[in-house]
Enzyme design. Structure first.
Site, PDB file in Angstrom:
ATOM      1  N   TRP A   1       0.836  -1.212   0.000  1.00 19.95           N
ATOM      2  CA  TRP A   1       0.000   0.000   0.000  1.00 19.95           C
ATOM      3  C   TRP A   1       0.861   1.248   0.000  1.00 19.95           C
ATOM      4  O   TRP A   1       0.577   2.215  -0.705  1.00 19.95           O
ATOM      5  CB  TRP A   1      -0.960  -0.002   1.190  1.00 19.95           C
ATOM      6  CG  TRP A   1      -1.951  -1.117   1.129  1.00 19.95           C
ATOM      7  CD1 TRP A   1      -2.078  -2.148   2.016  1.00 19.95           C
ATOM      8  CD2 TRP A   1      -2.954  -1.339   0.114  1.00 19.95           C
ATOM      9  NE1 TRP A   1      -3.093  -2.989   1.612  1.00 19.95           N
ATOM     10  CE2 TRP A   1      -3.633  -2.518   0.467  1.00 19.95           C
ATOM     11  CE3 TRP A   1      -3.324  -0.655  -1.045  1.00 19.95           C
ATOM     12  CZ2 TRP A   1      -4.685  -3.036  -0.305  1.00 19.95           C
ATOM     13  CZ3 TRP A   1      -4.357  -1.164  -1.821  1.00 19.95           C
ATOM     14  CH2 TRP A   1      -5.018  -2.339  -1.441  1.00 19.95           C
TER      15      TRP A   1
ATOM     16  N   ASP B   1      -1.413   6.822   6.424  1.00 18.19           N
ATOM     17  CA  ASP B   1      -2.432   5.859   6.012  1.00 18.19           C
ATOM     18  C   ASP B   1      -2.659   4.949   7.217  1.00 18.19           C
ATOM     19  O   ASP B   1      -1.793   4.159   7.581  1.00 18.19           O
ATOM     20  CB  ASP B   1      -1.932   5.062   4.798  1.00 18.19           C
ATOM     21  CG  ASP B   1      -2.925   3.984   4.350  1.00 18.19           C
ATOM     22  OD1 ASP B   1      -3.950   3.778   5.043  1.00 18.19           O
ATOM     23  OD2 ASP B   1      -2.671   3.353   3.311  1.00 18.19           O
TER      24      ASP B   1
ATOM     25  N   LYS C   1     -11.883  -1.755   7.373  1.00 19.36           N
ATOM     26  CA  LYS C   1     -11.075  -2.588   8.263  1.00 19.36           C
ATOM     27  C   LYS C   1     -11.464  -2.413   9.735  1.00 19.36           C
ATOM     28  O   LYS C   1     -11.805  -3.379  10.370  1.00 19.36           O
ATOM     29  CB  LYS C   1      -9.592  -2.329   8.036  1.00 19.36           C
ATOM     30  CG  LYS C   1      -9.098  -3.126   6.838  1.00 19.36           C
ATOM     31  CD  LYS C   1      -8.297  -2.347   5.870  1.00 19.36           C
ATOM     32  CE  LYS C   1      -8.044  -3.127   4.596  1.00 19.36           C
ATOM     33  NZ  LYS C   1      -7.404  -2.326   3.578  1.00 19.36           N
TER      34      LYS C   1
HETATM   35  C1  LIG Z   1      -6.856  -1.864   2.500  1.00 24.53           C
HETATM   36  C2  LIG Z   1      -5.831  -0.826   2.516  1.00 24.53           C
HETATM   37  C3  LIG Z   1      -5.769   0.174   1.534  1.00 24.53           C
HETATM   38  C4  LIG Z   1      -6.723   0.217   0.353  1.00 24.53           C
HETATM   39  O1  LIG Z   1      -7.969   0.636   0.761  1.00 24.53           O
HETATM   40  P1  LIG Z   1      -9.157   0.885  -0.305  1.00 24.53           P
HETATM   41  O2  LIG Z   1     -10.188   1.509   0.570  1.00 24.53           O
HETATM   42  O3  LIG Z   1      -9.546  -0.448  -0.838  1.00 24.53           O
HETATM   43  O4  LIG Z   1      -8.662   1.788  -1.347  1.00 24.53           O
HETATM   44  C5  LIG Z   1      -4.807   1.144   1.644  1.00 24.53           C
HETATM   45  N1  LIG Z   1      -3.926   1.133   2.661  1.00 24.53           N
HETATM   46  C6  LIG Z   1      -3.937   0.189   3.615  1.00 24.53           C
HETATM   47  C7  LIG Z   1      -2.932   0.238   4.719  1.00 24.53           C
HETATM   48  C8  LIG Z   1      -4.884  -0.822   3.563  1.00 24.53           C
HETATM   49  O5  LIG Z   1      -4.904  -1.769   4.517  1.00 24.53           O
END
Ligand SMILES: *Cc1c(COP(=O)(O)O)cnc(C)c1O
Length: 363
Positions: free
Chosen positions: A101, A175, A199
């Site tokens: 990511w 993030d 999540k």
């Molecule tokens: C799942 C995830 C993403 C992607 O998220 P989307 O909402 O599907 O774009 C980005 N960064 C991390 C750390 C993730 O776990």
């Protein structure tokens, strides 16, 4: 049969949240209408959005320097909105490259300017968090991924890792998709945090953004309306139709966290669950963890069988025990148990018992 849901995302939510969401789909607050067939401008829905934003503020003790937004496009659109809104024209930004990511975020940063990896753990299949790096003066921002969902690593010393950026006046962007709301955290260390909801926040379909307002408006570039954070700040996340259902379920989940002791209690639960699981991984002669011990995630626990040939059998036994979602991401292999806030420790114990039985049956 009872299911034990270790899915990485979309992921487990508290049962009462799911039940109340189902009820609101049929009859929202005794209105005789479904939540998804009323105006987002109605008094009832505006109250939902306000409560969701307010609960995020109170969970993190955010002062008025910060705004909370519920947007769309997932964490992946934030990979673009962050540089669009923060990278100065002809500017530079640094990324800590700690996984798939983080790499995607970095790639998107390069569309807007000079985006560099300040540190990377790619040399070891991202199994640790690099700590030896330095940041140049004048960077537009420093981007980190607080928890690496695929590799099972997490930044535990956030204060230490962001100290240099803060000293140099560089905005810290995080993030936090897979560890937001999982622990007590001083948000003053972070200028912009974002998280795809699916999540630890709610269902897929909305993205949470927490932003220190004073970092905006400094790039010198013009930003399309919908990609401009200021648009959403000015309109209270209601510039256009928000994802009403995803925001509603997220609001219920935030309420659930508050009712269950807030972030301190979430941290305690997550610590307890991860300790039970990691100690079994370390004790059991058949398994081993894949992440460096100091950087082990309390949200996504990654491990493998030393004998890869046993993998299919273990997965089959897991399925028979009602354990769902533990197959590891293809880039790591093995297993990944995601143990987000809503996952009860009882489910972790079912997994641990299975690992013990498996060891016995192969000794
Ligand atoms: C799942 C995830 C993403 C992607 O998220 P989307 O909402 O599907 O774009 C980005 N960064 C991390 C750390 C993730 O776990």
């Amino acid at each position: 049969m009872k299911k034990h849901n270790f899915s990485a995302g979309p992921a487990i939510l508290p049962r009462p949240v799911i039940e109340a969401s189902a009820e609101a789909l049929l009859n929202f607050g005794d209105s005789g209408l479904s939540l998804i067939e009323i105006s987002h401008r109605s008094k009832d829905f505006v109250a939902v959005m306000d409560e969701a934003r307010q609960r995020v503020k109170s969970l993190y003790n955010l002062n008025d320097d910060y705004e909370v937004l519920f947007l769309q496009g997932g964490a992946s659109l934030q990979f673009c909105m962050v540089p669009y809104n923060l990278m100065k024209e002809n500017g530079r930004a640094a990324y800590l490259n700690t996984g798939a990511w983080a790499s995607k975020a970095l790639k998107e940063g390069k569309v807007f300017g000079e985006a560099l990896a300040a540190g990377s753990s790619e040399d070891a299949n991202f199994n640790y968090i690099p700590k030896d790096f330095s940041l140049n003066e004048g960077l537009s921002y420093f981007h980190i991924t607080t928890n690496n969902t695929i590799y099972g690593t997490e930044i535990h010393d956030l204060a230490g890792l962001t100290a240099e950026a803060r000293e140099k006046g560089i905005a810290v962007v995080a993030d936090m998709s897979s560890d937001i709301f999982s622990r007590v955290l001083d948000m003053n260390m972070i200028d912009l945090a974002y998280a795809g909801a699916q999540k630890n926040t709610g269902p897929a379909g909305t993205t949470l953004v927490i932003i220190r307002k004073s970092i905006l408006g400094k790039t010198g570039r013009s930003i399309p309306t919908l990609l401009n954070y200021q648009t959403h700040i000015d309109k209270g996340s209601m510039f256009n139709t928000p994802p009403v259902f995803a925001v509603y379920v997220s609001m219920l989940n935030l309420r659930w966290m508050d009712e269950h002791g807030g972030l301190a209690a979430m941290e305690e639960r997550n610590k307890a669950k991860s300790e039970v699981l990691y100690s079994e991984i370390d004790r059991n002669s058949l398994f081993e963890g894949t992440a460096a011990e100091a950087d082990r995630s309390r949200m996504n626990v990654t491990f493998v069988l030393k004998e890869k040939e046993l993998e299919a059998e273990f997965l089959q036994k897991a399925e028979q025990a009602g354990i769902v979602g533990i197959k590891g991401h293809r880039s790591v292999g093995g297993f990944r148990a995601s143990i987000y806030n809503a996952l009860p420790i009882e489910s972790v114990k079912v997994l641990v018992d299975l690992m013990k039985e498996f060891e016995l049956s192969h000794s």
